[in-house]
Design a protein around this motif. Sequence first.
Motif, PDB file in Angstrom:
ATOM      1  N   PHE B  89       0.847  -1.189   0.000  1.00 33.97           N
ATOM      2  CA  PHE B  89       0.000   0.000   0.000  1.00 33.97           C
ATOM      3  C   PHE B  89       0.883   1.241   0.000  1.00 33.97           C
ATOM      4  O   PHE B  89       1.832   1.330   0.787  1.00 33.97           O
ATOM      5  CB  PHE B  89      -0.877   0.064   1.253  1.00 33.97           C
ATOM      6  N   ARG B  93       0.474  11.546   3.579  1.00 32.73           N
ATOM      7  CA  ARG B  93       0.066  12.229   4.803  1.00 32.73           C
ATOM      8  C   ARG B  93      -0.818  13.419   4.459  1.00 32.73           C
ATOM      9  O   ARG B  93      -0.465  14.255   3.618  1.00 32.73           O
ATOM     10  CB  ARG B  93       1.290  12.706   5.593  1.00 32.73           C
ATOM     11  N   LEU B  99      -3.479   9.646   7.308  1.00 29.72           N
ATOM     12  CA  LEU B  99      -2.890   9.077   6.107  1.00 29.72           C
ATOM     13  C   LEU B  99      -4.022   8.677   5.164  1.00 29.72           C
ATOM     14  O   LEU B  99      -5.046   8.169   5.599  1.00 29.72           O
ATOM     15  CB  LEU B  99      -2.054   7.844   6.433  1.00 29.72           C
ATOM     16  N   PHE B 101      -4.696   6.162   2.016  1.00 24.74           N
ATOM     17  CA  PHE B 101      -4.099   4.972   1.430  1.00 24.74           C
ATOM     18  C   PHE B 101      -4.608   4.712   0.022  1.00 24.74           C
ATOM     19  O   PHE B 101      -5.761   5.002  -0.314  1.00 24.74           O
ATOM     20  CB  PHE B 101      -4.411   3.740   2.294  1.00 24.74           C
ATOM     21  N   GLY B 102      -3.740   4.103  -0.794  1.00 28.73           N
ATOM     22  CA  GLY B 102      -4.163   3.577  -2.074  1.00 28.73           C
ATOM     23  C   GLY B 102      -4.828   2.221  -1.892  1.00 28.73           C
ATOM     24  O   GLY B 102      -4.936   1.696  -0.781  1.00 28.73           O
ATOM     25  N   GLN B 103      -5.268   1.648  -3.021  1.00 25.22           N
ATOM     26  CA  GLN B 103      -6.037   0.401  -2.968  1.00 25.22           C
ATOM     27  C   GLN B 103      -5.167  -0.823  -2.741  1.00 25.22           C
ATOM     28  O   GLN B 103      -5.662  -1.893  -2.402  1.00 25.22           O
ATOM     29  CB  GLN B 103      -6.824   0.194  -4.270  1.00 25.22           C
ATOM     30  N   GLY B 104      -3.873  -0.690  -2.956  1.00 24.71           N
ATOM     31  CA  GLY B 104      -2.975  -1.812  -2.770  1.00 24.71           C
ATOM     32  C   GLY B 104      -2.641  -2.520  -4.075  1.00 24.71           C
ATOM     33  O   GLY B 104      -3.450  -2.549  -5.008  1.00 24.71           O
TER      34      GLY B 104
END
Lengths: 112, 111
Positions: B89, B93, B99, B101-104
Motif C-alpha cells: 500500500f 500524509r 494518512l 491509502f491507495g487500494q494496494g
Amino acid sequence: NAGVTQTPKFQVLKTGQSMTLQCAQDMNHNSMYWYRQDPGMGLRLIYYSASEGTTDKGEVPNGYNVSRLNKREFSLRLESAAPSQTSVYFCASSEGRYNEQFFGPGTRLTVL
Amino acid sequence: DQQVKQNSPSLSVQEGRISILNCDYTNSMFDYFLWYKKYPAEGPTFLISISSIKDKNEDGRFTVFLNKSAKHLSLHIVPSQPGDSAVYFCAARQGAQKLVFGQGTRLTINP
C-alpha cells in the motif's frame, strides 16, 4: 513490547446485533486510528483520536462510534451491525512528526 | 474521489529481478509519502517513506522515487525475493494526523 493488540480476531454477527472491537497499544503513542479494509478499496479511515480525550471522524464514520478510554485504549463500537460492515478492521497508533502508523493484526468481522 | 491510486491490482515478477510498484496522487498538499507491506492475516507494516522535498530515498533493497510534477511515486525492490510476496500500500500524509491509502498492489515473486 506487544505493540498494537486487537480483540477479537474473528467475529460473526447477525444483522442488528451490536459489538465493540477493542484496541490497545503499549508504545505510549498519542494518536490512534480505526480503519476498515475491503477488497479493491484499500484502507479507509473510520475514526481517529489525535490525543487522549479527543476523537474525530474519518472518511467512513457512519454506523460506528468510538471511545478513547485512556492513552492506551481506543475502542470501536457497532451499535446495529449491517452486512455492509462486513470487513477487516485494523487499529493503528502513531507518534511523531511523520505519522508513521503501527498497525494491529486486525479483526475479521462478518455480518449475516 | 480517490486521492491516492494504485492502478495495478497485481504484479508478478521473477525472483532476482526488479519489482516496480506505482502510485499516483491528486492532492498537491501531500507532503510525506509512505509504503506499507501486508502479509495475509497480519496488519500492514511500515516499509519506507519519503518527504516531498526529496526525490529519492533508499533503504537496502528498497528505493522510493517521487516525481512531484507528475504526482507519482514508485517503489523499487531489487533484487526481488520470495519473501517480498505481499500486498503493498502507498499512503500520503494529509494534515498532521491522517494518512490516505491507495487500494494496494498484490506482488507475487515467482521462483
